[in-house]
Design an enzyme around this catalytic site. Structure first.
Site, mmCIF file in Angstrom:
data_model
loop_
_atom_site.group_PDB
_atom_site.id
_atom_site.type_symbol
_atom_site.label_atom_id
_atom_site.label_comp_id
_atom_site.label_asym_id
_atom_site.label_seq_id
_atom_site.Cartn_x
_atom_site.Cartn_y
_atom_site.Cartn_z
ATOM 1 N N ALA A 118 0.863 -1.185 0.000
ATOM 2 C CA ALA A 118 0.000 0.000 0.000
ATOM 3 C C ALA A 118 0.896 1.230 0.000
ATOM 4 O O ALA A 118 2.104 1.125 0.254
ATOM 5 C CB ALA A 118 -0.885 0.017 1.243
ATOM 6 N N LYS A 119 0.347 2.359 -0.309
ATOM 7 C CA LYS A 119 1.067 3.627 -0.132
ATOM 8 C C LYS A 119 0.040 4.735 -0.097
ATOM 9 O O LYS A 119 -1.026 4.627 -0.698
ATOM 10 C CB LYS A 119 2.049 3.862 -1.283
ATOM 11 C CG LYS A 119 3.040 4.997 -1.078
ATOM 12 C CD LYS A 119 4.137 4.693 -0.068
ATOM 13 C CE LYS A 119 5.226 3.879 -0.664
ATOM 14 N NZ LYS A 119 6.388 3.637 0.142
ATOM 15 N N GLY A 120 0.363 5.781 0.630
ATOM 16 C CA GLY A 120 -0.567 6.899 0.701
ATOM 17 C C GLY A 120 0.173 8.184 0.950
ATOM 18 O O GLY A 120 1.395 8.196 1.121
#
Ligand code: GLU
Length: 429
Positions: A118-120
């Site tokens: 994931a990445k944000g």
């Protein structure tokens, strides 16, 4: 399987279409023929599973309100909860997060961590924001993410311009919502909140562990290598210090203010103290100043890229003089540059392997939190070295056997883990 092709949109034509996502996808396509993946499974992994776009309203110190765009992309939940950093940067977009989330999937799988990627992040300029403003952004961003994060769903961590304090605010915001302390919701926390020893140094130290393993394989002595390190933050600063401690000659380092260069070798501990006190290397005038562009092209043996994406590209790749490029940042080498460096015989230690120390110790942190127990620093360092060396050896062997670049081999190894699991699970329903 023609049907799969027929009904699927082109992933590059979707909302996350950006140069960085195209790079991640192109690397995936290059690796795919060597990974032996059924087309339906291959097609599914071209897309992130889920993406959330939020807006973060914040009252600035000056009294004005501003709304910042924020994102979280979860690429794959095949192997477990998703895992990956949160970045505060002016260039954060949905597409950048999607590319970085896909890389996190391969990275976690390569290291055999039970996670997907994931990445944000929040699109803002963190250097223009006060601590108070950053705290408000973090807390509101965290509450916007509540529907999709959780210790068994998605576990954020630090990335560009976020740190232990950011994770403490995230942990507190989440804990306040559920009514009890949940340290395992984030990693990279302060030790006092259930953070792990050695997490802060893990990414930079891991970069050097991978460099050492590569030097051993190539028959190079680390003490004879001249190193240039781009980036002097949590990754580059620690990597430079570790290289220096192990006898390598660090001849140049840089941060956002530019670089410093001394052919005889820099006093890295003094530079680290300077940067910690003054916030940057800007006023360090005791040796030659170079621009970031000049720094990349300095004569050296090992170039560590620990700043950000797309630093070595088609224009400057022909002028890189290093014999080895180690990717401490995610995506610092463009696709074109990768091919040029490969043709020139320069060894590229790819990001998904080289900077995996961070997420590996994040995994150790999560396991310690879930078990309510704590390991000591020496134990964690040793476990990290074992895990990185094992991944390095698998990648090296695969590259050797199949005539692949280390990047393709690392991606193939990661893709095989995920695709094997997805084939066994099947695509729901
Ligand atoms: N942001 C780091 C990375 O890109 C660490 C992620 C984590 O620890 O979950 O690998």
């Amino acid at each position: 399987m023609a049907e799969v092709q027929e009904f699927s949109p082109e992933p590059g034509a979707l909302e996350w279409e950006t140069p960085l996502y195209r790079t991640a996808l192109a690397q995936y396509e290059q690796a795919l023929p060597h990974a032996n993946v059924e087309e339906l499974v291959a097609e599914r992994l071209r897309y992130p599973e889920r993406a959330l776009v939020v807006s973060v309203p914040v009252k600035l110190d000056a009294g004005r309100w501003r709304v910042f765009p924020g994102y979280r992309v979860q690429h794959s939940t095949v192997l477990g909860p998703t895992k990956g950093g949160v970045r505060y940067d002016a260039e954060v977009t949905l597409g950048e997060c999607a590319a970085l989330a896909m890389w996190m999937t391969w990275k976690c799988a390569l290291l055999r961590l039970p996670y997907g990627g994931a990445k944000g992040g929040v699109r803002c300029n963190p250097r223009e924001l006060s601590t108070d403003e950053l705290q408000k952004i973090t807390r509101r961003f965290t509450s916007e993410l509540l529907p999709i994060i959780g210790p068994q769903e998605d576990i954020p961590a630090p990335d560009m311009a976020t740190n232990e304090q950011t994770m403490a605010w995230m942990m507190d915001t989440y804990s306040m919502q559920v009514g009890h302390a949940v340290p395992e919701i984030v990693t990279g926390k302060p030790i006092s909140l259930g953070g792990s020893l050695f997490r802060q140094e893990a990414t930079g130290a891991g970069v050097v562990m991978v460099i050492i393993r590569a030097c051993e394989r190539l028959g190079w002595s680390l003490g004879e290598q001249r190193c240039v390190v781009q980036g002097f933050g949590n990754v580059g600063g620690v990597a430079a210090a570790e290289l220096h401690e192990r006898g390598a000659r660090v001849v140049a380092v840089s941060d956002v203010s530019g670089g410093v260069h001394d052919e005889h070798g820099l006093d890295v501990p003094a530079l680290r103290r300077f940067a910690a006190e003054r916030g940057s290397l800007e006023e360090f005038l005791e040796c030659e100043r170079v621009t970031n562009e000049e720094l990349l092209e300095l004569p050296c043996d090992i170039l560590v890229l620990a700043a950000r994406e797309d630093q070595v590209h088609g224009d400057n790749a022909p002028r890189i003089k290093a014999k080895m490029v180690a990717e401490g940042a995610n995506g610092p080498t463009s696709l074109e540059a990768d091919a040029i460096l490969g043709e020139r015989g320069i060894v590229v230690l790819p990001d998904v392997l080289t900077n995996a120390g961070g997420v590996t110790v994040s995994y150790f942190e999560w396991v310690q939190d879930l078990g309510r127990l704590f390991w000591d620093r020496a134990e964690i360092r040793a476990k990290l070295a074992d895990q990185l060396n094992d991944a390095f050896d698998r990648v090296w062997k695969l590259a050797d056997e199949q005539g692949l670049s280390l990047r393709s081999a690392a991606l193939v190894a990661g893709i095989r883990e995920v695709s094997g699991a997805l084939t066994a699970r099947g695509i729901y329903p």
